[in-house]
Design an enzyme around this catalytic site. Structure first.
Site, PDB file in Angstrom:
ATOM      1  N   THR A 115       0.861  -1.187   0.000  1.00 53.85           N
ATOM      2  CA  THR A 115       0.000   0.000   0.000  1.00 53.85           C
ATOM      3  C   THR A 115       0.898   1.238   0.000  1.00 53.85           C
ATOM      4  OG1 THR A 115      -1.667  -1.221   1.235  1.00 53.85           O
ATOM      5  CG2 THR A 115      -1.839   1.185   1.261  1.00 53.85           C
ATOM      6  N   LEU A 172      -6.805  -8.267   0.496  1.00 49.62           N
ATOM      7  CA  LEU A 172      -7.084  -9.419   1.359  1.00 49.62           C
ATOM      8  C   LEU A 172      -7.233  -8.989   2.813  1.00 49.62           C
ATOM      9  CD1 LEU A 172      -4.332 -10.112   3.116  1.00 49.62           C
ATOM     10  CD2 LEU A 172      -3.593 -11.142   0.992  1.00 49.62           C
ATOM     11  N   ALA A 194     -19.966  -1.442  16.552  1.00 48.29           N
ATOM     12  CA  ALA A 194     -19.292  -0.630  17.568  1.00 48.29           C
ATOM     13  C   ALA A 194     -18.373  -1.542  18.363  1.00 48.29           C
ATOM     14  CB  ALA A 194     -20.337   0.002  18.485  1.00 48.29           C
ATOM     15  N   GLY A 197      -7.849  -1.302  14.707  1.00 46.21           N
ATOM     16  CA  GLY A 197      -6.398  -1.413  14.866  1.00 46.21           C
ATOM     17  C   GLY A 197      -5.841  -2.151  13.673  1.00 46.21           C
ATOM     18  N   CYS A 223      -3.136  -2.001   8.953  1.00 41.33           N
ATOM     19  CA  CYS A 223      -3.514  -1.212   7.774  1.00 41.33           C
ATOM     20  C   CYS A 223      -4.294   0.063   8.099  1.00 41.33           C
ATOM     21  CB  CYS A 223      -4.307  -2.077   6.800  1.00 41.33           C
ATOM     22  SG  CYS A 223      -3.284  -3.359   6.053  1.00 41.33           S
TER      23      CYS A 223
HETATM   24  N1  LIG Z   1      -1.497  -7.264   6.276  1.00 46.09           N
HETATM   25  C1  LIG Z   1      -2.587  -7.000   5.569  1.00 46.09           C
HETATM   26  O1  LIG Z   1      -3.682  -7.413   5.910  1.00 46.09           O
HETATM   27  C2  LIG Z   1      -2.498  -6.163   4.314  1.00 46.09           C
HETATM   28  C3  LIG Z   1      -3.583  -6.140   3.439  1.00 46.09           C
HETATM   29  C4  LIG Z   1      -3.492  -5.378   2.289  1.00 46.09           C
HETATM   30  C5  LIG Z   1      -2.350  -4.649   2.024  1.00 46.09           C
HETATM   31  N2  LIG Z   1      -1.313  -4.672   2.899  1.00 46.09           N
HETATM   32  C6  LIG Z   1      -0.103  -3.917   2.567  1.00 46.09           C
HETATM   33  O2  LIG Z   1       0.848  -4.832   2.036  1.00 46.09           O
HETATM   34  C7  LIG Z   1       2.169  -4.453   2.434  1.00 46.09           C
HETATM   35  C8  LIG Z   1       2.816  -5.595   3.193  1.00 46.09           C
HETATM   36  O3  LIG Z   1       2.087  -5.821   4.375  1.00 46.09           O
HETATM   37  P1  LIG Z   1       2.332  -7.093   5.300  1.00 46.09           P
HETATM   38  O4  LIG Z   1       1.349  -7.035   6.398  1.00 46.09           O
HETATM   39  O5  LIG Z   1       2.415  -8.327   4.459  1.00 46.09           O
HETATM   40  O6  LIG Z   1       3.803  -6.751   5.857  1.00 46.09           O
HETATM   41  P2  LIG Z   1       4.735  -7.608   6.785  1.00 46.09           P
HETATM   42  O7  LIG Z   1       5.417  -6.680   7.668  1.00 46.09           O
HETATM   43  O8  LIG Z   1       3.969  -8.766   7.351  1.00 46.09           O
HETATM   44  O9  LIG Z   1       5.804  -8.241   5.760  1.00 46.09           O
HETATM   45  C9  LIG Z   1       6.703  -7.502   5.021  1.00 46.09           C
HETATM   46  C10 LIG Z   1       7.923  -8.394   4.745  1.00 46.09           C
HETATM   47  O10 LIG Z   1       8.789  -7.736   3.823  1.00 46.09           O
HETATM   48  C11 LIG Z   1      10.117  -8.055   4.168  1.00 46.09           C
HETATM   49  N3  LIG Z   1      11.006  -7.079   3.542  1.00 46.09           N
HETATM   50  C12 LIG Z   1      11.182  -5.778   3.842  1.00 46.09           C
HETATM   51  N4  LIG Z   1      12.064  -5.213   2.987  1.00 46.09           N
HETATM   52  C13 LIG Z   1      12.430  -6.174   2.113  1.00 46.09           C
HETATM   53  C14 LIG Z   1      13.288  -6.203   0.991  1.00 46.09           C
HETATM   54  N5  LIG Z   1      13.929  -5.104   0.573  1.00 46.09           N
HETATM   55  N6  LIG Z   1      13.453  -7.360   0.334  1.00 46.09           N
HETATM   56  C15 LIG Z   1      12.804  -8.479   0.737  1.00 46.09           C
HETATM   57  N7  LIG Z   1      11.956  -8.511   1.789  1.00 46.09           N
HETATM   58  C16 LIG Z   1      11.768  -7.373   2.473  1.00 46.09           C
HETATM   59  C17 LIG Z   1      10.117  -8.027   5.675  1.00 46.09           C
HETATM   60  O11 LIG Z   1      11.209  -8.757   6.206  1.00 46.09           O
HETATM   61  C18 LIG Z   1       8.755  -8.700   5.987  1.00 46.09           C
HETATM   62  O12 LIG Z   1       8.877 -10.087   6.142  1.00 46.09           O
HETATM   63  C19 LIG Z   1       1.999  -3.176   3.252  1.00 46.09           C
HETATM   64  O13 LIG Z   1       2.147  -2.079   2.400  1.00 46.09           O
HETATM   65  C20 LIG Z   1       0.578  -3.269   3.737  1.00 46.09           C
HETATM   66  O14 LIG Z   1       0.025  -1.999   3.991  1.00 46.09           O
HETATM   67  C21 LIG Z   1      -1.351  -5.429   4.029  1.00 46.09           C
END
Ligand SMILES: NC(=O)c1ccc[n+]([C@@H]2O[C@H](COP(=O)([O-])OP(=O)(O)OC[C@H]3O[C@@H](n4cnc5c(N)ncnc54)[C@H](O)[C@@H]3O)[C@@H](O)[C@H]2O)c1
Length: 443
Positions: A121, A157, A259, A264, A267
């Site tokens: 994101t 997701l 409610a 939290g 995201c």
């Molecule tokens: N968690 C959710 O429900 C969700 C849903 C939709 C979108 N998003 C978005 O997706 C993105 C990822 O979220 P997440 O919850 O999966 O994050 P997360 O923190 O669970 O995982 C991110 C991973 O990226 C790895 N990483 C960081 N820099 C790296 C690099 N240069 N090379 C390789 N690996 C690297 C980290 O070690 C970590 O394991 C965010 O932008 C988040 O806002 C998350």
């Protein structure tokens, strides 16, 4: 198709595993050695229902691999998904360091054309920054004509049902500035949408914006209901009855009208904050979203406010049982979980807290650390003993039909503070409980 996913967290791991499940050959890269070691042992670093089976099935069939080897990862996939974290920076903006580092790593190694797809994101304009960065690195490498394109494919997701969401998406948003890129992503996602084509192609900036707009809207619904819940208590109305009364209107719909203790997770808080920041930089105030944030901060205090109203502000000598730590059921994610605020404040007021969560205990230990007065137990019943009240923070299914007789017999006094409105106040009173819920008090 050969695909690389950079970042193996909630989004990257689910994306990689589900794409492999459809027959693609996927390499998942992460820089965190612990995370990759866990995956190579055949275990998951996160809790996500249904994910382990898919991961094991596809690693055994040779379609899914995990690595820390950046050279190998960049050489593998014609399509390179970036799914790294974008946490909030100190000023509230999205911290893009991981996204830009991932893009740079690809640019420094690519030898053949690559489609870079941003799944993280990210604020509007990030794809342009990635494009400029990659072009600059390729020029420095003496490869100015090596073809690449950058697309946006925000992920929708939900933790707790991520596999289901990815396998049967409501929609897949693709931001692409050229038809070839849109075509490639259409090919990739077509197996997930065999009944109805749900791919929505738009320009890159609109795709980036769509993700923030979606989360901002959902957060707004939650804060809206939380604010009305406070008023309902004052007016002697029941927010649960109001919720069903409005949710049946198809223009409103039933989702995200609960409610509770405030939103939290990884995201909503950071995405709302980042959008407010983006707007400010563009010279516009987003007054609704600023209010959404303020309401949410207040809402995280509501349960403890009720405890203070009942037991007084000096909670020394008081003990509370707390059910549910994860920011929502179905996940072990503790990022920005309301439980953290609630526990911090109870401890600060001198209380002892014993907590239980079906899956988030390990993450909670990391998030909360060793604290005087705090115990994390792996039995829901064990936390009740000697407690002055039960505080329900996360609506796990196993909390919905507890053994009330056991509860009443085990708590020091039959008092429940329910941050998720799991029960009917009248039933609870009939069972002999003093029941404090959100937005449901009689005048
Ligand atoms: N968690 C959710 O429900 C969700 C849903 C939709 C979108 N998003 C978005 O997706 C993105 C990822 O979220 P997440 O919850 O999966 O994050 P997360 O923190 O669970 O995982 C991110 C991973 O990226 C790895 N990483 C960081 N820099 C790296 C690099 N240069 N090379 C390789 N690996 C690297 C980290 O070690 C970590 O394991 C965010 O932008 C988040 O806002 C998350």
């Amino acid at each position: 198709m050969k695909i690389t996913v950079v970042g193996t967290g909630y989004v990257g791991l689910v994306t990689g595993a589900c794409l492999a499940e459809m027959g693609n050959h996927v390499v998942c890269l992460d820089l965190d050695p612990g995370r990759i070691a866990t995956l190579l042992r055949g275990e998951l670093p996160i809790h996500e229902p249904g994910l382990l089976d898919i991961v094991l099935h596809n690693t055994r069939s040779g379609r899914l691999a995990f690595t820390r080897d950046v050279d190998h990862a960049v050489a593998h996939g014609r399509v390179q998904f970036i799914a790294v974290g974008t946490p909030a920076d100190e000023d509230g903006s999205a911290d893009l360091q991981h996204v830009l580092a991932a893009a740079r790593a690809i640019a420094e190694r690519m030898q053949e054309p690559r489609l870079i797809v941003n799944k993280s994101t990210v604020p509007v304009g990030t794809a342009d920054r990635v494009r400029e960065l990659v072009a600059q690195v390729l020029r420095a490498r003496g490869l100015p004509t090596l073809a690449f394109s950058v697309a946006s494919n925000p992920e929708f997701l939900k933790e707790g049902s991520a596999v289901q969401d990815f396998m049967r998406p409501d929609r897949v948003v693709v931001g692409a500035d050229d038809p070839q890129t849109a075509q490639t992503l259409h090919q990739l996602y077509a197996p997930f949408m065999r009944n109805v084509d749900r791919l929505i192609v738009m320009n890159v900036r609109s795709a980036e914006f769509t993700k923030y707009a979606a989360n901002a809207m959902l957060a707004t619904r939650i804060s809206f209901m939380n604010e009305l819940a406070l008023l309902a208590e004052k007016l002697g109305a029941d927010i649960e009855q109001v919720r069903t009364g409005i949710g049946t209107d198809p223009r409103i719909g039933t989702h995200f009208l609960y409610a509770g203790t405030g939103y939290g997770g990884s995201c909503f808080p950071k995405d709302v904050q980042a959008l407010v920041h983006t707007a400010r930089e563009a010279g516009q105030e987003l007054s609704i979203l600023q209010a959404v944030q303020a309401v949410n901060e207040r809402q995280k205090q509501v349960l403890v406010d009720k405890i203070v109203a009942r037991f007084g502000a000096d909670l020394r000598g008081r003990r509370f049982a707390l059910w549910g730590l994860a920011f929502k059921p179905g996940t072990d994610d503790m990022r920005e979980a309301p439980s953290r605020t609630i526990i911090e404040r109870l401890l600060a007021l001198g209380a002892e807290v014993a907590t239980y969560d079906p899956v988030a205990l390990a993450q909670a230990r990391i998030a909360l650390g060793e604290r005087t007065g705090l115990r994390l137990l792996d039995q829901a019943h064990a936390v009740l003993e000697g407690a002055d009240a039960l505080v329900i923070v996360t609506e796990w299914k196993e909390f919905r039909s507890p053994d009330f007789a056991y509860l009443a017999a085990t708590l020091r006094q039959p008092v429940i503070f329910d941050g998720r409105n799991l029960f009917e106040p009248a039933d609870m009173h009939a069972l002999g409980f003093e029941y404090h819920a959100i937005g449901r008090s009689a005048p």
